[in-house]
Write a protein that holds these residues in place. Sequence first.
Motif, PDB file in Angstrom:
ATOM      1  N   GLU A   1       0.821  -1.210   0.000  1.00  0.00           N
ATOM      2  CA  GLU A   1       0.000   0.000   0.000  1.00  0.00           C
ATOM      3  C   GLU A   1       0.858   1.264   0.000  1.00  0.00           C
ATOM      4  N   ALA A   2       1.965   1.229   0.772  1.00  0.00           N
ATOM      5  CA  ALA A   2       2.851   2.386   0.816  1.00  0.00           C
ATOM      6  C   ALA A   2       3.505   2.635  -0.548  1.00  0.00           C
TER       7      ALA A   2
ATOM      8  N   ASP B   1       1.768   7.140  -6.827  1.00  0.00           N
ATOM      9  CA  ASP B   1       0.762   8.145  -7.217  1.00  0.00           C
ATOM     10  C   ASP B   1       1.245   9.557  -6.901  1.00  0.00           C
ATOM     11  N   TYR B   2       1.896   9.723  -5.744  1.00  0.00           N
ATOM     12  CA  TYR B   2       2.367  11.058  -5.361  1.00  0.00           C
ATOM     13  C   TYR B   2       3.441  11.544  -6.317  1.00  0.00           C
TER      14      TYR B   2
ATOM     15  N   ILE C   1       1.655   2.959   5.756  1.00  0.00           N
ATOM     16  CA  ILE C   1       1.068   4.191   5.219  1.00  0.00           C
ATOM     17  C   ILE C   1       1.360   5.382   6.128  1.00  0.00           C
TER      18      ILE C   1
ATOM     19  N   VAL D   1       4.685   6.716   5.421  1.00  0.00           N
ATOM     20  CA  VAL D   1       4.691   7.404   4.129  1.00  0.00           C
ATOM     21  C   VAL D   1       4.083   8.794   4.258  1.00  0.00           C
ATOM     22  N   ASP D   2       3.006   8.921   5.018  1.00  0.00           N
ATOM     23  CA  ASP D   2       2.358  10.227   5.189  1.00  0.00           C
ATOM     24  C   ASP D   2       3.313  11.237   5.823  1.00  0.00           C
TER      25      ASP D   2
ATOM     26  N   THR E   1      10.986   7.421   4.403  1.00  0.00           N
ATOM     27  CA  THR E   1       9.990   6.493   4.947  1.00  0.00           C
ATOM     28  C   THR E   1      10.661   5.358   5.713  1.00  0.00           C
TER      29      THR E   1
ATOM     30  N   GLU F   1       2.255   1.932  -3.528  1.00  0.00           N
ATOM     31  CA  GLU F   1       1.268   2.508  -4.447  1.00  0.00           C
ATOM     32  C   GLU F   1       1.044   3.988  -4.162  1.00  0.00           C
ATOM     33  N   LYS F   2       0.994   4.351  -2.881  1.00  0.00           N
ATOM     34  CA  LYS F   2       0.777   5.756  -2.545  1.00  0.00           C
ATOM     35  C   LYS F   2       1.956   6.615  -2.995  1.00  0.00           C
TER      36      LYS F   2
END
Length: 525
Positions: free
Chosen positions: A387-388, A394-395, A444, A447-448, A430, A390-391
């Motif tokens: 999930e991290a 996209d970013y 995630i 990553v944020d 990260t 993919e995020k």
Amino acid sequence: MCKNCRHVMTISMADAMGSSAAPRTCGNCPVDPYIVVPDASVCVDQQYLKLQESLEDLPVGELPRHILLTVDRYNVNRIVPGSKIELTGVFSINQNKKSKGNESVRNSFVKVTGFKIEQEKEGFGGSWSNEEERQFIEMSRDAEFYNKFSQAIAPSIFGSDDIKKAVACLLFGGSRKFLPDGVKIRGDINVLLLGDPGTAKSQFLKFAEKVKLNEVRNGKGSSAAGLTASVIKDGGGEFYLEGGAMVLADGGIVCIDEFDKMRDEDRVAIHEAMEQQTISIAKAGITTILNSRTSVLAAANPIFGRYDELKTPGENIDFSSTILSRFDMIFIVKDEHNKDKDITLAKHVLNVHTDKLMETPNDINIKLMRDYIRYCKGRCAPRLSLEASEKLSDYYVSIRSQVKQMEQETLERSSIPITIRQLEAIIRITEALAKMTLSPIATINHVDEALRLFRVSTIQAVNAGHSVEGLVRPGYLKEVENVENIIKRRLPVGSSVSFQTLIKELTNKVNYFILLNVRDLKKIL
């Protein structure tokens, strides 16, 4: 062998540093009859090394001492500059017979019989007691540990929370990766602090030096040879290799102050060291590759001394895109004039000078910080979750499109490029955040926080100067540009006019189509 009677004599070398001379006489033959027979001689490999005192154990302000080593036979060419070794040898003295007078100079050296090389310099695992490991694990499970640790970095500096968090990520670093084809991807994080004087940039460098993870600090006088490596000719006419700061700090941090004062050719020399983390030497017949697995923490001033809001980042930053793309986080540190902030900062500084500074709310001192970083580096190498990943993907696509749109609107290329290196930079941040809490998987949440740090540093630096339109009267920058064009047409190269005359002419001429007053004109001039 004697030239005359063919008498053969076998002579062994006296010691590692000296030489044995052939006898002067042979029976009734003339003086100095002996010559060397190369085919009958037995040669062994020999190498001179210089052992330098460990920088992390060196008291502040002292120069590192060194001693000469000699190795021979199978020990030759097994040690590269920058290696840490433990050795066993015989301490000996070499007498220089060439000195004039009765007194002779004696030089000490160690004839090495065996040594052990630390295979991985950043393998900070070490041996920890059960109580220490229990303390480290409890620290990592604290929900507020990230904020506590960042606040423990340079506690005497007021504010700058995001810079403290970036330095915390730099101290931990990401995960180094070894691909099947032999390519190595660095895990060390590089940070650039660019801004006005008096914003505590050098203090962050001093604090990173105190943590002492094999750090080396450099200033304005650093040259390419001092930072990377140099080939030096000794007294005997032979060339030998000396490692520079980035070689000696292998596995640690290189702090470079006054980064903007370095010459361009010296700055270019560290390009390879910052990305590939190697230093290639090809000089005087010496061809080798040295390791420089270091993080770089650099501080610099803008080209005008202070950051000019009316100019774009390219006009403020005197660095090429090639060096800027190698920094994972670039902070623009501005000295903003804010009354409330100035009052709070003044009270903080006065408390520091009157010893009334409150202790940090946590008990993380420098020794505990150093031990915890070593423990995390030796025990944890996080990887991204699906999930991290993919995020982050996209970013990266979205930020590339935003920068492209901004370049089309301003009709100029961004001085701070957003390339695939910046995506790898976010990945490293990260992983550093995950390593800080001994988490094997970067989630995630990590990553944020990494994206937030990247936005307040590099992305904010990219946009710096473009947001000034919102801080002043609408259309102000366009008016300034119009006045500049009028002045250029009015004053050809080589001409002169009095200041008051120019003000009067411009006031009458400009007011027809823009709304500048005389005070603004004087500012522009």
